[in-house]
Design a protein around this motif. Structure first.
Motif, PDB file in Angstrom:
ATOM      1  N   ASP A  88      36.334   6.652  -3.227  1.00 10.00           N
ATOM      2  CA  ASP A  88      36.792   8.026  -3.015  1.00 10.00           C
ATOM      3  C   ASP A  88      36.134   8.567  -1.750  1.00 10.00           C
ATOM      4  O   ASP A  88      35.219   9.391  -1.813  1.00 10.00           O
ATOM      5  N   THR A  89      36.596   8.080  -0.593  1.00  9.08           N
ATOM      6  CA  THR A  89      35.925   8.457   0.657  1.00  9.08           C
ATOM      7  C   THR A  89      36.879   8.327   1.849  1.00  9.08           C
ATOM      8  O   THR A  89      37.853   7.574   1.793  1.00  9.08           O
ATOM      9  N   ILE A  90      36.572   9.095   2.862  1.00 10.72           N
ATOM     10  CA  ILE A  90      37.317   8.959   4.124  1.00 10.72           C
ATOM     11  C   ILE A  90      36.299   8.688   5.230  1.00 10.72           C
ATOM     12  O   ILE A  90      35.304   9.393   5.347  1.00 10.72           O
ATOM     13  N   MET A  91      36.515   7.626   5.999  1.00  9.94           N
ATOM     14  CA  MET A  91      35.592   7.303   7.093  1.00  9.94           C
ATOM     15  C   MET A  91      36.221   7.680   8.418  1.00  9.94           C
ATOM     16  O   MET A  91      37.375   7.369   8.691  1.00  9.94           O
ATOM     17  N   LEU A  92      35.410   8.397   9.233  1.00  7.88           N
ATOM     18  CA  LEU A  92      35.868   8.851  10.554  1.00  7.88           C
ATOM     19  C   LEU A  92      34.872   8.354  11.575  1.00  7.88           C
ATOM     20  O   LEU A  92      33.733   8.040  11.229  1.00  7.88           O
ATOM     21  N   LEU A 151      47.818  16.585   2.314  1.00  7.62           N
ATOM     22  CA  LEU A 151      49.031  15.919   2.797  1.00  7.62           C
ATOM     23  C   LEU A 151      50.203  16.615   2.131  1.00  7.62           C
ATOM     24  O   LEU A 151      50.384  16.507   0.921  1.00  7.62           O
ATOM     25  N   GLY A 152      50.971  17.369   2.955  1.00  8.62           N
ATOM     26  CA  GLY A 152      52.070  18.137   2.371  1.00  8.62           C
ATOM     27  C   GLY A 152      51.510  19.111   1.351  1.00  8.62           C
ATOM     28  O   GLY A 152      50.638  19.925   1.666  1.00  8.62           O
ATOM     29  N   ASN A 153      51.955  18.983   0.099  1.00  5.87           N
ATOM     30  CA  ASN A 153      51.434  19.904  -0.904  1.00  5.87           C
ATOM     31  C   ASN A 153      50.334  19.264  -1.760  1.00  5.87           C
ATOM     32  O   ASN A 153      49.924  19.805  -2.759  1.00  5.87           O
ATOM     33  N   ILE A 154      49.891  18.034  -1.385  1.00  9.05           N
ATOM     34  CA  ILE A 154      48.830  17.373  -2.159  1.00  9.05           C
ATOM     35  C   ILE A 154      47.484  17.694  -1.539  1.00  9.05           C
ATOM     36  O   ILE A 154      47.314  17.667  -0.323  1.00  9.05           O
ATOM     37  N   ASN A 155      46.524  17.983  -2.419  1.00  7.33           N
ATOM     38  CA  ASN A 155      45.234  18.468  -1.996  1.00  7.33           C
ATOM     39  C   ASN A 155      44.167  17.627  -2.674  1.00  7.33           C
ATOM     40  O   ASN A 155      44.166  17.494  -3.881  1.00  7.33           O
ATOM     41  N   TRP A 156      43.242  17.050  -1.925  1.00  7.16           N
ATOM     42  CA  TRP A 156      42.243  16.166  -2.538  1.00  7.16           C
ATOM     43  C   TRP A 156      40.877  16.379  -1.905  1.00  7.16           C
ATOM     44  O   TRP A 156      40.714  16.259  -0.709  1.00  7.16           O
ATOM     45  N   SER A 157      39.890  16.726  -2.769  1.00  2.00           N
ATOM     46  CA  SER A 157      38.516  16.884  -2.286  1.00  2.00           C
ATOM     47  C   SER A 157      37.837  15.532  -2.293  1.00  2.00           C
ATOM     48  O   SER A 157      37.844  14.845  -3.309  1.00  2.00           O
ATOM     49  N   THR A 160      40.851   4.933  -3.453  1.00  2.00           N
ATOM     50  CA  THR A 160      41.116   6.068  -4.334  1.00  2.00           C
ATOM     51  C   THR A 160      41.862   7.171  -3.585  1.00  2.00           C
ATOM     52  O   THR A 160      42.834   7.745  -4.084  1.00  2.00           O
ATOM     53  N   VAL A 161      41.407   7.444  -2.361  1.00  2.62           N
ATOM     54  CA  VAL A 161      42.054   8.483  -1.558  1.00  2.62           C
ATOM     55  C   VAL A 161      43.503   8.084  -1.252  1.00  2.62           C
ATOM     56  O   VAL A 161      44.428   8.897  -1.352  1.00  2.62           O
ATOM     57  N   ARG A 162      43.691   6.804  -0.933  1.00  2.00           N
ATOM     58  CA  ARG A 162      45.046   6.315  -0.639  1.00  2.00           C
ATOM     59  C   ARG A 162      45.948   6.534  -1.855  1.00  2.00           C
ATOM     60  O   ARG A 162      47.042   7.066  -1.760  1.00  2.00           O
ATOM     61  N   GLU A 163      45.422   6.173  -3.008  1.00  2.00           N
ATOM     62  CA  GLU A 163      46.154   6.309  -4.270  1.00  2.00           C
ATOM     63  C   GLU A 163      46.521   7.778  -4.541  1.00  2.00           C
ATOM     64  O   GLU A 163      47.658   8.091  -4.876  1.00  2.00           O
ATOM     65  N   GLU A 164      45.558   8.674  -4.333  1.00  2.00           N
ATOM     66  CA  GLU A 164      45.761  10.084  -4.649  1.00  2.00           C
ATOM     67  C   GLU A 164      46.751  10.739  -3.692  1.00  2.00           C
ATOM     68  O   GLU A 164      47.562  11.559  -4.087  1.00  2.00           O
ATOM     69  N   LEU A 165      46.642  10.379  -2.408  1.00  2.00           N
ATOM     70  CA  LEU A 165      47.464  11.064  -1.408  1.00  2.00           C
ATOM     71  C   LEU A 165      48.826  10.399  -1.208  1.00  2.00           C
ATOM     72  O   LEU A 165      49.831  11.064  -1.026  1.00  2.00           O
ATOM     73  N   PHE A 166      48.824   9.089  -1.251  1.00  2.00           N
ATOM     74  CA  PHE A 166      50.058   8.395  -0.861  1.00  2.00           C
ATOM     75  C   PHE A 166      50.760   7.687  -2.000  1.00  2.00           C
ATOM     76  O   PHE A 166      51.905   7.295  -1.876  1.00  2.00           O
ATOM     77  N   GLY A 167      50.057   7.479  -3.127  1.00  2.00           N
ATOM     78  CA  GLY A 167      50.689   6.759  -4.229  1.00  2.00           C
ATOM     79  C   GLY A 167      51.073   5.377  -3.770  1.00  2.00           C
ATOM     80  O   GLY A 167      50.245   4.632  -3.269  1.00  2.00           O
ATOM     81  N   GLU A 168      52.382   5.071  -3.927  1.00  2.00           N
ATOM     82  CA  GLU A 168      52.842   3.732  -3.563  1.00  2.00           C
ATOM     83  C   GLU A 168      53.270   3.639  -2.109  1.00  2.00           C
ATOM     84  O   GLU A 168      53.441   2.552  -1.564  1.00  2.00           O
ATOM     85  N   SER A 169      53.434   4.784  -1.448  1.00  2.00           N
ATOM     86  CA  SER A 169      54.001   4.723  -0.095  1.00  2.00           C
ATOM     87  C   SER A 169      52.961   4.342   0.964  1.00  2.00           C
ATOM     88  O   SER A 169      51.756   4.393   0.717  1.00  2.00           O
TER      89      SER A 169
END
Lengths: 238, 410
Positions: B203-207, B113-119, B160-169
């Motif tokens: 720490d997961t993304i469901m699709l 997301l933008g310049n944030i990168n999360w495995s 966890t993913v929400r926290e890492e990528l979006f923080g508070e937004s």
């Protein structure tokens, strides 16, 4: 010899100890009686059997043979629990080393026999206060033994011996750890008690202490070798 | 002598030798403290494991492919491609006593997301997955049937993913690139915490299953409809083993496995895993308590030791008390009460210190602890029993003393 009613009677009282395979006859066939209100001194060298005799009178030990009656009750064949009850009700002990409980107030020390008599707290305190007053220590109730002089400690011990209204006071060298002046005061106290009717038996090896008593028994090799009234002895001396 | 008088006498005796009393109590204090702390830790671990296992969902059967073969070698379990989406549909259609069936595929991917990168891990799921695994939606929605049909580029993310990528937004409505594919976030899952095996479940993304396979993870040409795991939720009260047997029979027929040949799939009962996990932590808790009990035993021996010394030291006092009319049981009781009082006071201090220790451990080391009132009460009672047990021999020795010898004792 007996002044009043018969209080102590021994018939053929004997005690043997086995020591290193050898039998020691500490007491051989002692038969005597003590009346109510008597003041008896027991003398004799060490090993004469006087301590053994006192232990039997004090119900701290049982005889090998013979009988012992205290106030008409045969105590020579009682169980240790019954003996404890006799000691508690009928006897008052005074020791050479006072044997007070350390770090315990004079008032609490005097109450110990009453605790084992199963008396209530209020009654205990009442009786102890009365006896401490009698021996002249009403001002020292909260003092611990270490805060009292030898004479005062022995007075606490006498108050303790008296507290459960015993029939006999047994005193084992009560002046042995005191200076002569204090010793005389203690003996005077015993005389006062005797004058009011208390039977007292005391072990001593000092003639001047024995002279306070009205009758002297002398032991040797486990036997009574002389039994004299003090008045006779004083007459003999004259 | 009544019991209150006895305790009073005992307290006075203990106070006159305060330092020695405290040193004697130390064994009991450490013993009880250790038991309380250890049991708190054991119970805490037990509760945590059971909570984590619960978070997996209940009444679940996990069907996964068995080991595959390649040129005579057997590869690891789960490497096979034999399990198909069709198997899941067949199980749902034909086996009785089933609530729902949720097939899934798993993989790893890079979310940008933008310049944030999360495995993170990717799970391709069906709509039933939410219920099967007891997940809850925090915001937005979960994967729906329509998403599966169209292989929609939508995703639901873990906490966890929400926290890492979006923080508070706000996350829902945003677009994230997953393995370079732009995907719209349609929902956020409620946090679940660690799994029973220690990994972060959030720490997961469901699709949607189809999206994951076709667009993100890449499809195997040999088995385009392979799935890695089928979760089967069984109805409450239905025999899990019977359902397992039914599924196995069905799959053997579908996969054309001859009688006696090795199954190409395996079915695990999660309930059994839960029970095994609980059993393991229970053994752990019992072990901790056993180790701590040894120090309690040592404390008891210390009590006995000091009481023996005390009896010897106070022989003259015992003789005097006997001369003044104490019966054997009075003396026995006096020393017994002293030992019990020592142990009870030690027990109380131990419970306080043990509780403090448990709180300290959970605060400093972050380990879960559970302070149990019943354990504290049991520890108090056991300290009293230790006093009776280890105080009895010295007390009896005192009571059996000969009054004359005791009086003459120097």
């Amino acid at each position: 010899m007996a002044m009043g009613a018969l209080l102590i009677e021994t018939i053929g009282l004997s005690k043997d100890y086995v020591m290193g395979g050898e039998t020691v006859h500490a007491l051989r066939d002692v038969s005597l009686s003590v009346g109510k209100g008597e003041f008896v001194a027991i003398m004799g060298p060490s090993g004469s059997g006087k301590s053994t005799f006192m232990n039997l009178l004090g119900c701290l030990d049982s005889p090998t043979r013979g009988q012992l009656f205290i106030g008409g009750e045969e105590v020579s064949r009682l169980s240790s629990n019954r003996l404890a009850a006799v000691r508690n009700r009928k006897l008052g002990f005074v020791f050479q080393q006072f044997n007070l409980l350390a770090r315990t107030s004079a008032l609490d020390n005097v109450q110990v026999p009453l605790i084992y008599a199963g008396m209530s707290t209020a009654e205990r305190k009442d009786k102890a206060l009365k006896r401490l007053d009698e021996v002249g220590l009403s001002g020292r109730l909260d003092h611990h033994p270490s805060q009292l002089s030898g004479g005062q400690q022995q007075r606490v011990a006498i108050a303790r011996a008296l507290v459960n209204d015993p029939e006999i006071i047994l005193a084992d060298e009560p002046t042995g750890a005191l200076d002569s002046k204090t010793g005389e005061e203690i003996m005077a106290l015993f005389q006062t008690l005797n004058a009011s009717g208390m039977t007292i038996i005391l072990v001593t090896h000092e003639q001047n202490i024995a002279d306070y008593a009205k009758r002297t028994l002398t032991f040797h090799d486990g036997e009574v070798i002389s039994d004299t009234a003090s008045s006779d002895r004083i007459k003999a001396a004259q | 002598m009544n019991i209150f008088a006895s305790f009073k006498v005992a307290l006075i005796a203990l106070r006159t030798n305060a330092l020695r009393s405290v040193l004697t109590m130390l064994g009991i204090i450490i013993g009880v403290g250790a038991v309380i702390t250890m049991v708190s830790m054991g119970s805490g671990a037990e509760r945590q494991v059971s909570e984590r296992l619960q978070s997996l969902g209940s009444n679940l059967l996990m069907v996964s492919p068995g080991a595959s073969r390649q040129g005579g070698r057997r590869l690891g379990g789960g490497s096979g491609m034999e399990l198909k989406e069709g198997d899941a549909t067949a199980i749902a259609r034909t086996i009785p006593g089933i609530v729902l069936v949720a097939p899934e595929v798993r993989g790893a991917a890079q979310a940008v997301l933008g310049n944030i990168n999360w495995s993170t891990s990717i799970i391709g799921v069906s709509p039933d997955y939410l219920l099967a695994r007891d997940w809850e939606i925090e915001a937005g929605r979960f994967v729906e049937e329509g998403d599966i049909r169209t292989a929609a580029k939508v995703a639901v993310i873990g906490a966890t993913v929400r926290e890492e990528l979006f923080g508070e937004s706000l996350a829902v409505g945003q677009t994230v690139r997953i393995n370079k594919v732009p995907v719209q976030i349609v929902g956020v899952l409620k946090a679940k915490g660690q799994s029973a095996f220690g990994s972060d479940q959030d720490d997961t993304i469901m699709l949607p299953l189809s999206t994951a396979k076709k667009r993100i993870l890449g499809q195997s040409k040999a088995a385009p409809d392979a799935v890695q795991l089928i979760t089967v939720k069984v109805q409450q009260g239905v025999n899990m083993n019977a359902v397992m047997e039914d599924i196995a029979t069905l799959l053997r027929v579908r996969h054309r496995i001859a009688n006696g040949a090795i199954d190409t799939f395996s079915i695990r009962n999660l309930q059994e895993m839960q029970e095994a996990g609980q059993e393991a932590t229970q053994i752990f808790a019992i072990l901790l308590a056993a180790i701590a009990s040894v120090s309690l035993l040592v404390g008891g021996i210390g009590i006995m030791n000091i009481m023996l010394v005390s009896v010897t030291e106070r022989t003259r006092e015992i003789g005097l008390r006997m001369a003044l009319g104490a019966k054997q049981r009075d003396i026995l009781f006096q020393f017994l009460v002293e030992a019990v009082t020592l142990c009870l006071i030690g027990g109380l201090i131990g419970i306080t210190i043990g509780t403090g220790g448990a709180i300290l451990v959970s605060n400093l080391a972050g380990w879960p602890t559970l302070i149990r009132v019943d354990m504290a009460m049991a520890a108090f009672a056991i300290s009293g029993l230790i006093g009776v047990f280890f105080g009895f021999y010295p007390a009896r020795k005192a009571a059996k003393l000969n009054p004359i010898d005791a009086l003459r004792f120097e």
